[in-house]
Design an enzyme around this catalytic site. Structure first.
Site, PDB file in Angstrom:
ATOM      1  N   SER A 114      33.513  27.261 -20.811  1.00  0.00           N
ATOM      2  CA  SER A 114      34.526  28.676 -20.756  1.00  0.00           C
ATOM      3  C   SER A 114      35.385  28.566 -19.673  1.00  0.00           C
ATOM      4  CB  SER A 114      33.660  29.792 -21.181  1.00  0.00           C
ATOM      5  OG  SER A 114      33.097  29.971 -22.389  1.00  0.00           O
ATOM      6  N   ASP A 119      41.916  36.724 -24.311  1.00  0.00           N
ATOM      7  CA  ASP A 119      40.617  36.316 -23.669  1.00  0.00           C
ATOM      8  C   ASP A 119      41.044  35.678 -22.161  1.00  0.00           C
ATOM      9  OD1 ASP A 119      38.109  35.477 -22.852  1.00  0.00           O
ATOM     10  OD2 ASP A 119      37.675  33.906 -24.388  1.00  0.00           O
ATOM     11  N   GLY A 140      29.270  26.270 -20.958  1.00  0.00           N
ATOM     12  CA  GLY A 140      29.610  26.444 -19.600  1.00  0.00           C
ATOM     13  C   GLY A 140      31.236  25.766 -19.259  1.00  0.00           C
ATOM     14  N   HIS A 157      35.885  36.709 -21.416  1.00  0.00           N
ATOM     15  CA  HIS A 157      34.431  36.999 -21.787  1.00  0.00           C
ATOM     16  C   HIS A 157      33.637  36.427 -20.575  1.00  0.00           C
ATOM     17  CE1 HIS A 157      34.991  32.764 -23.156  1.00  0.00           C
ATOM     18  NE2 HIS A 157      33.614  32.606 -22.910  1.00  0.00           N
ATOM     19  N   SER A 170      38.561  29.143 -24.564  1.00  0.00           N
ATOM     20  CA  SER A 170      37.980  30.377 -24.902  1.00  0.00           C
ATOM     21  C   SER A 170      36.342  30.106 -25.634  1.00  0.00           C
ATOM     22  CB  SER A 170      38.992  31.002 -25.811  1.00  0.00           C
ATOM     23  OG  SER A 170      38.499  32.261 -26.447  1.00  0.00           O
TER      24      SER A 170
END
Length: 439
Positions: A294, A211, A292, A181, A309
């Site tokens: 991720s 993801d 942040g 993503h 994720s």
């Protein structure tokens, strides 16, 4: 935005470990589940003493489990029934802000709804759950289920701000494995405030559904410290192998916003209905994370397990965070994890691996380490910072940049780099879309 989490002060010898050479943390419990079948078992987890526990549906199967040295727990519903329940939930009308996971310990399906789910939507979903059976448990959760975007590191892509997960290779080029993503194919990644120092470009991205994505280094080489994930305070953890997470396992996550955090795996094969789409097959944990983080790495005992994720909550109040399993991402992308060479593992106090390939620094078997005794893995200094180093640790250590500077840097990046990414109209729409942070 993605920041690289694999760095070191000097160039260690590294190698790629193929999937079939990696050992799974699932160990005895998973082997028993595979042997006995899904009609007689309902998952496995790590007990508080570090021993594997297997859920079984009858006493005869329980005796087999005990003979194999594991603990057995007799439950009322098999894995087949649990899977059938999740299939029914997936077939129902999709409701953003909901998630569900198999809770092996309670032998239930837990369905969660965040604050964005309306009373009417929650009522409709409750009716679906009631039709499945009493083993489906409905829970409201605070906050919202979101992907982890808009963090604080000054590196820009079309998808937002993230953290890098692990360094991987296909044998000819090196890549950053991060969350899908964070940016679609073609997304450019920058490492400076002027957006003229490009780290690489996303060449393969999957989201929603799964993801994960690959960012190919502009130079084709991950460079120094490719086997290290930064954990803050100038330290890093050597990654020595890849495996599958187990329920009850203590795990650690490192991110560019909140640094190193730990918690426990609470479920596997979780499904999350993000606003952007549904992602399945995730690892559910009670590790906290924030915007942040991720794409950041999750690991335990030096074994790579997942990449961040999304989830709900924060590191003040706590929350639920979901991770994309690394093994699945590697298999689908056709790449291998870059890990520490045996000589480097030995130099850092771990047992040397046999010749012929890198192996985990500590036994990743499910019964070898009690959850409370687990550690991130073998640590090593992360002190790079000179030109030529690979996005040195200062980019992944949030304490190196003050909050005000982070905001300024992020604004500068947005102003300088978006002209390379999208037109003014698209940029405004993009900012509106991703302006919301976690609830």
């Amino acid at each position: 935005m993605v920041t690289q989490a694999a760095m070191a002060s000097e160039t260690p010898a590294t190698s790629a470990v193929p999937d079939d050479a990696a050992q799974s943390v699932a160990g005895t419990g998973v082997n028993l589940v595979k042997k006995l079948g899904t009609s007689r078992t309902a998952g496995t987890w790590i007990g508080s003493d570090g021993r594997p526990v297997v859920a079984v549906t009858d006493e005869k199967t329980a005796a087999t489990v005990r003979e194999a040295g594991a603990e057995a727990k007799v439950v009322g519903h098999s894995m087949n029934e649990l899977k059938s329940a999740t299939a029914t939930l997936r077939s129902a009308p999709r409701v953003p802000g909901t998630a569900w996971v198999m809770d092996y310990k309670s032998n239930q399906i837990v369905v969660r709804g965040d604050k964005t789910v309306s009373a009417a939507e929650w009522s409709d979903l409750t009716k679906v759950a009631s039709g499945i059976g009493s083993f489906v448990r409905m829970e409201r959760t605070s906050g919202t289920f979101t992907t982890r975007l808009n963090g604080a590191q000054p590196i820009l892509s079309t998808g937002g701000r993230c953290s890098a997960g692990f360094n991987v290779t296909n044998g000819s080029s090196d890549f950053i494995l991060t969350a899908g993503h964070c940016g679609p194919n073609g997304s450019a990644w920058f490492a400076d405030n002027q957006a003229d120092r490009q780290v690489g470009q996303t060449v393969n991205s999957t989201f929603p559904g799964s993801d994960f994505s690959l960012v190919e280094y502009a130079s084709g080489d991950a460079g120094q410290g490719a086997d290290i994930v930064a954990i803050g305070d100038g330290n890093g953890v050597r990654i020595t192998g890849v495996g599958d997470a187990a329920v009850g396992q203590r795990v650690f996550r490192s991110g560019s916003t909140t640094g190193l955090r730990d918690g426990e795996v609470t479920g596997l094969d979780a499904t999350v209905n993000y606003p952007e789409g549904t992602v399945s097959g995730l690892i559910e944990t009670n590790v906290c994370a924030e915007s942040g983080d991720s794409g950041g790495p999750m690991f335990s005992e030096g074994i790579a397990l997942g990449i961040t994720s999304g989830g709900s909550g924060d590191c003040t109040a706590g929350g639920t965070t979901y991770f994309q399993p690394v093994t699945k991402a590697l298999a689908q992308l056709g790449v291998q994890l870059i890990v520490a060479a045996p000589s480097d593992i030995a130099q850092n106090g771990a047992s040397p691996a046999p010749s012929g390939g890198a192996q985990p620094s500590s036994s990743p078997s499910e019964s070898s380490v009690a959850p409370g005794a687990a550690t991130p893995g073998s640590t090593t200094p992360v002190t790079g910072g000179v030109d030529g180093a690979t996005l040195v640790s200062r980019l992944t250590d949030p304490r190196n940049v003050g909050p005000g500077l982070l905001v300024i840097a992020g604004s500068l990046v947005a102003l300088a780099a978006t002209r390379y990414i999208r037109a003014e109209q698209d940029r405004k729409a993009y900012q509106r879309y991703y302006s919301a942070t976690w609830g």
